[in-house]
Design a protein around this motif. Sequence first.
Motif, PDB file in Angstrom:
ATOM      1  N   TYR A 164      99.197  14.605  70.408  1.00 51.77           N
ATOM      2  CA  TYR A 164     100.045  15.252  69.399  1.00 51.77           C
ATOM      3  C   TYR A 164      99.540  15.084  67.962  1.00 51.77           C
ATOM      4  CZ  TYR A 164     103.457  15.859  73.127  1.00 51.77           C
ATOM      5  OH  TYR A 164     104.082  16.243  74.292  1.00 51.77           O
ATOM      6  N   LEU A 165      98.613  14.168  67.751  1.00 54.24           N
ATOM      7  CA  LEU A 165      98.119  13.955  66.384  1.00 54.24           C
ATOM      8  C   LEU A 165      96.602  14.179  66.278  1.00 54.24           C
ATOM      9  CD1 LEU A 165      98.354  13.066  63.439  1.00 54.24           C
ATOM     10  CD2 LEU A 165      98.148  10.683  64.229  1.00 54.24           C
ATOM     11  N   LYS A 166      95.837  13.390  67.015  1.00 52.51           N
ATOM     12  CA  LYS A 166      94.384  13.390  66.801  1.00 52.51           C
ATOM     13  C   LYS A 166      93.723  14.708  67.188  1.00 52.51           C
ATOM     14  CE  LYS A 166      93.842   8.372  67.215  1.00 52.51           C
ATOM     15  NZ  LYS A 166      93.183   7.274  67.942  1.00 52.51           N
ATOM     16  N   LEU A 167      94.058  15.228  68.364  1.00 53.67           N
ATOM     17  CA  LEU A 167      93.435  16.478  68.804  1.00 53.67           C
ATOM     18  C   LEU A 167      93.850  17.677  67.948  1.00 53.67           C
ATOM     19  CD1 LEU A 167      93.369  16.160  72.701  1.00 53.67           C
ATOM     20  CD2 LEU A 167      91.449  16.089  71.115  1.00 53.67           C
ATOM     21  N   PRO A 168      95.165  17.858  67.658  1.00 52.89           N
ATOM     22  CA  PRO A 168      95.534  18.986  66.783  1.00 52.89           C
ATOM     23  C   PRO A 168      94.918  18.878  65.389  1.00 52.89           C
ATOM     24  CG  PRO A 168      97.456  18.202  67.980  1.00 52.89           C
ATOM     25  CD  PRO A 168      96.367  17.204  68.230  1.00 52.89           C
ATOM     26  N   ALA A 169      94.917  17.658  64.825  1.00 48.12           N
ATOM     27  CA  ALA A 169      94.359  17.478  63.486  1.00 48.12           C
ATOM     28  C   ALA A 169      92.841  17.672  63.484  1.00 48.12           C
ATOM     29  CB  ALA A 169      94.712  16.090  62.954  1.00 48.12           C
ATOM     30  N   GLY A 170      92.206  17.366  64.609  1.00 45.58           N
ATOM     31  CA  GLY A 170      90.750  17.459  64.663  1.00 45.58           C
ATOM     32  C   GLY A 170      90.224  18.793  65.147  1.00 45.58           C
ATOM     33  N   LEU A 171      91.114  19.744  65.456  1.00 40.31           N
ATOM     34  CA  LEU A 171      90.677  21.038  65.981  1.00 40.31           C
ATOM     35  C   LEU A 171      89.667  21.759  65.087  1.00 40.31           C
ATOM     36  CD1 LEU A 171      93.699  22.786  67.751  1.00 40.31           C
ATOM     37  CD2 LEU A 171      91.476  22.170  68.713  1.00 40.31           C
ATOM     38  N   PRO A 172      89.878  21.802  63.752  1.00 38.63           N
ATOM     39  CA  PRO A 172      88.870  22.478  62.914  1.00 38.63           C
ATOM     40  C   PRO A 172      87.470  21.894  63.065  1.00 38.63           C
ATOM     41  CG  PRO A 172      90.877  22.102  61.667  1.00 38.63           C
ATOM     42  CD  PRO A 172      91.029  21.349  62.950  1.00 38.63           C
ATOM     43  N   THR A 173      87.379  20.561  63.142  1.00 37.02           N
ATOM     44  CA  THR A 173      86.071  19.917  63.306  1.00 37.02           C
ATOM     45  C   THR A 173      85.480  20.224  64.678  1.00 37.02           C
ATOM     46  OG1 THR A 173      86.795  18.113  61.866  1.00 37.02           O
ATOM     47  CG2 THR A 173      84.845  17.712  63.219  1.00 37.02           C
ATOM     48  N   ILE A 174      86.330  20.212  65.711  1.00 33.26           N
ATOM     49  CA  ILE A 174      85.857  20.508  67.065  1.00 33.26           C
ATOM     50  C   ILE A 174      85.376  21.952  67.159  1.00 33.26           C
ATOM     51  CG2 ILE A 174      86.546  20.669  69.491  1.00 33.26           C
ATOM     52  CD1 ILE A 174      88.525  18.384  68.961  1.00 33.26           C
ATOM     53  N   VAL A 175      86.084  22.859  66.501  1.00 34.49           N
ATOM     54  CA  VAL A 175      85.672  24.265  66.511  1.00 34.49           C
ATOM     55  C   VAL A 175      84.339  24.438  65.800  1.00 34.49           C
ATOM     56  CG1 VAL A 175      86.254  26.585  65.665  1.00 34.49           C
ATOM     57  CG2 VAL A 175      87.995  25.191  66.758  1.00 34.49           C
ATOM     58  N   GLN A 176      84.097  23.663  64.748  1.00 38.05           N
ATOM     59  CA  GLN A 176      82.789  23.706  64.080  1.00 38.05           C
ATOM     60  C   GLN A 176      81.679  23.291  65.045  1.00 38.05           C
ATOM     61  OE1 GLN A 176      81.851  24.729  61.061  1.00 38.05           O
ATOM     62  NE2 GLN A 176      83.921  25.313  60.462  1.00 38.05           N
ATOM     63  N   GLY A 177      81.956  22.273  65.833  1.00 37.17           N
ATOM     64  CA  GLY A 177      80.987  21.860  66.838  1.00 37.17           C
ATOM     65  C   GLY A 177      80.782  22.933  67.894  1.00 37.17           C
ATOM     66  N   LEU A 178      81.869  23.613  68.265  1.00 37.50           N
ATOM     67  CA  LEU A 178      81.775  24.705  69.230  1.00 37.50           C
ATOM     68  C   LEU A 178      80.935  25.851  68.680  1.00 37.50           C
ATOM     69  CD1 LEU A 178      82.638  26.071  71.883  1.00 37.50           C
ATOM     70  CD2 LEU A 178      84.710  26.860  70.698  1.00 37.50           C
ATOM     71  N   ARG A 179      81.076  26.108  67.387  1.00 39.64           N
ATOM     72  CA  ARG A 179      80.300  27.188  66.758  1.00 39.64           C
ATOM     73  C   ARG A 179      78.788  26.894  66.857  1.00 39.64           C
ATOM     74  NH1 ARG A 179      83.007  27.453  62.479  1.00 39.64           N
ATOM     75  NH2 ARG A 179      84.151  29.370  62.840  1.00 39.64           N
ATOM     76  N   VAL A 180      78.424  25.651  66.628  1.00 40.17           N
ATOM     77  CA  VAL A 180      77.018  25.264  66.750  1.00 40.17           C
ATOM     78  C   VAL A 180      76.576  25.342  68.210  1.00 40.17           C
ATOM     79  CG1 VAL A 180      75.367  23.380  66.451  1.00 40.17           C
ATOM     80  CG2 VAL A 180      77.132  23.781  64.721  1.00 40.17           C
ATOM     81  N   ALA A 181      77.430  24.864  69.121  1.00 40.08           N
ATOM     82  CA  ALA A 181      77.085  24.844  70.540  1.00 40.08           C
ATOM     83  C   ALA A 181      76.904  26.255  71.092  1.00 40.08           C
ATOM     84  CB  ALA A 181      78.174  24.114  71.327  1.00 40.08           C
ATOM     85  N   VAL A 182      77.703  27.202  70.624  1.00 45.41           N
ATOM     86  CA  VAL A 182      77.598  28.583  71.099  1.00 45.41           C
ATOM     87  C   VAL A 182      76.236  29.175  70.746  1.00 45.41           C
ATOM     88  CG1 VAL A 182      78.407  30.912  70.586  1.00 45.41           C
ATOM     89  CG2 VAL A 182      80.038  29.170  71.243  1.00 45.41           C
ATOM     90  N   VAL A 183      75.805  28.934  69.522  1.00 42.14           N
ATOM     91  CA  VAL A 183      74.489  29.435  69.107  1.00 42.14           C
ATOM     92  C   VAL A 183      73.381  28.751  69.905  1.00 42.14           C
ATOM     93  CG1 VAL A 183      72.871  29.636  67.184  1.00 42.14           C
ATOM     94  CG2 VAL A 183      75.310  29.996  66.796  1.00 42.14           C
ATOM     95  N   LEU A 184      73.510  27.444  70.114  1.00 38.11           N
ATOM     96  CA  LEU A 184      72.492  26.706  70.850  1.00 38.11           C
ATOM     97  C   LEU A 184      72.474  27.057  72.332  1.00 38.11           C
ATOM     98  CD1 LEU A 184      72.719  23.128  69.253  1.00 38.11           C
ATOM     99  CD2 LEU A 184      71.009  24.904  68.848  1.00 38.11           C
ATOM    100  N   SER A 185      73.620  27.519  72.862  1.00 39.18           N
ATOM    101  CA  SER A 185      73.669  27.894  74.283  1.00 39.18           C
ATOM    102  C   SER A 185      72.701  29.026  74.575  1.00 39.18           C
ATOM    103  CB  SER A 185      75.096  28.293  74.683  1.00 39.18           C
ATOM    104  OG  SER A 185      75.499  29.492  74.026  1.00 39.18           O
ATOM    105  N   LEU A 186      72.580  29.942  73.641  1.00 38.88           N
ATOM    106  CA  LEU A 186      71.626  31.045  73.803  1.00 38.88           C
ATOM    107  C   LEU A 186      70.192  30.509  73.774  1.00 38.88           C
ATOM    108  CD1 LEU A 186      71.316  34.072  74.105  1.00 38.88           C
ATOM    109  CD2 LEU A 186      71.444  34.305  71.620  1.00 38.88           C
ATOM    110  N   VAL A 187      69.940  29.544  72.905  1.00 43.63           N
ATOM    111  CA  VAL A 187      68.621  28.921  72.846  1.00 43.63           C
ATOM    112  C   VAL A 187      68.312  28.218  74.161  1.00 43.63           C
ATOM    113  CG1 VAL A 187      67.205  27.196  71.675  1.00 43.63           C
ATOM    114  CG2 VAL A 187      68.781  28.617  70.352  1.00 43.63           C
ATOM    115  N   GLY A 188      69.307  27.506  74.708  1.00 46.75           N
ATOM    116  CA  GLY A 188      69.105  26.784  75.954  1.00 46.75           C
ATOM    117  C   GLY A 188      68.763  27.703  77.117  1.00 46.75           C
TER     118      GLY A 188
END
Length: 253
Positions: A164-188
């Motif tokens: 109820y606190l850590k995951l909702p508050a950290g979603l923007p940071t996690i989404v930033q990581g997802l954005r990088v991972a999506v681009v790298l998935s194509l590289v992989g």
Amino acid sequence: MNKRASLLSLLMGVFLLFIWELSARQVSELILPRPLTVFTVLWKGILDGYFLSHILTTVVELIIGLLMGGFLGVLLGIIIGESPFLKNVFSVYIVISQAIPKIALAPLFMLWFGYGMMSKIVITALICFFPLLEATASAIQHVNSDQLTLFRLMNASRWQTLWYLKLPAGLPTIVQGLRVAVVLSLVGALVGEFIGAKKGLGALIIASQGMMDTTLMFAVLILLAVLGCILYGLVNILENQLWYSKENRNEKN
């Protein structure tokens, strides 16, 4: 993006096409094909279905790899973020795993998992794993201290604090990581296909290199750029939906 920025972006694209056309006229088609020739090959390949199987193969590899790597990255990121002790235990091995270039591991994965789709999926998952692990661990560790104190005063359990606190508050940071991972998935996916594959956009690039078909190579590069933009756009849509849902919850509260 406002209208002025959109117009400037469009003009920049036209300018780059002009530079491409001008440069192509100075050299052989074998070195740099003209834009019209490339787009003609691209359009014909799309209409007759030539590119379809290759696109689908690459998309399946990167999606499954992204899901696998993303799930493991988020899961281990939560574990490390919640436990400084486990962070000290795993951190050295995580750094070692990322210090080794993935293209150096690709031949081993081909040996272990074969030349089929599985080896490409594993490479993609490994490349996507680290950005989401780092983003999730950072999001879990850097929580507003006042909110954390409030949850402790309310005798919230560790699980409740996380959910109820850590995951909702950290979603923007996690989404930033997802954005990088999506681009790298194509590289992989492409790295795996470069080493050994019969289908996929990476395999098509290798084939075009062997045939010295520069026009086909440029057409595939355009397809890759479009695919990368689509994936990046989907992450932006997801982020907007998360923000919209969060704002709705805040308004209801």
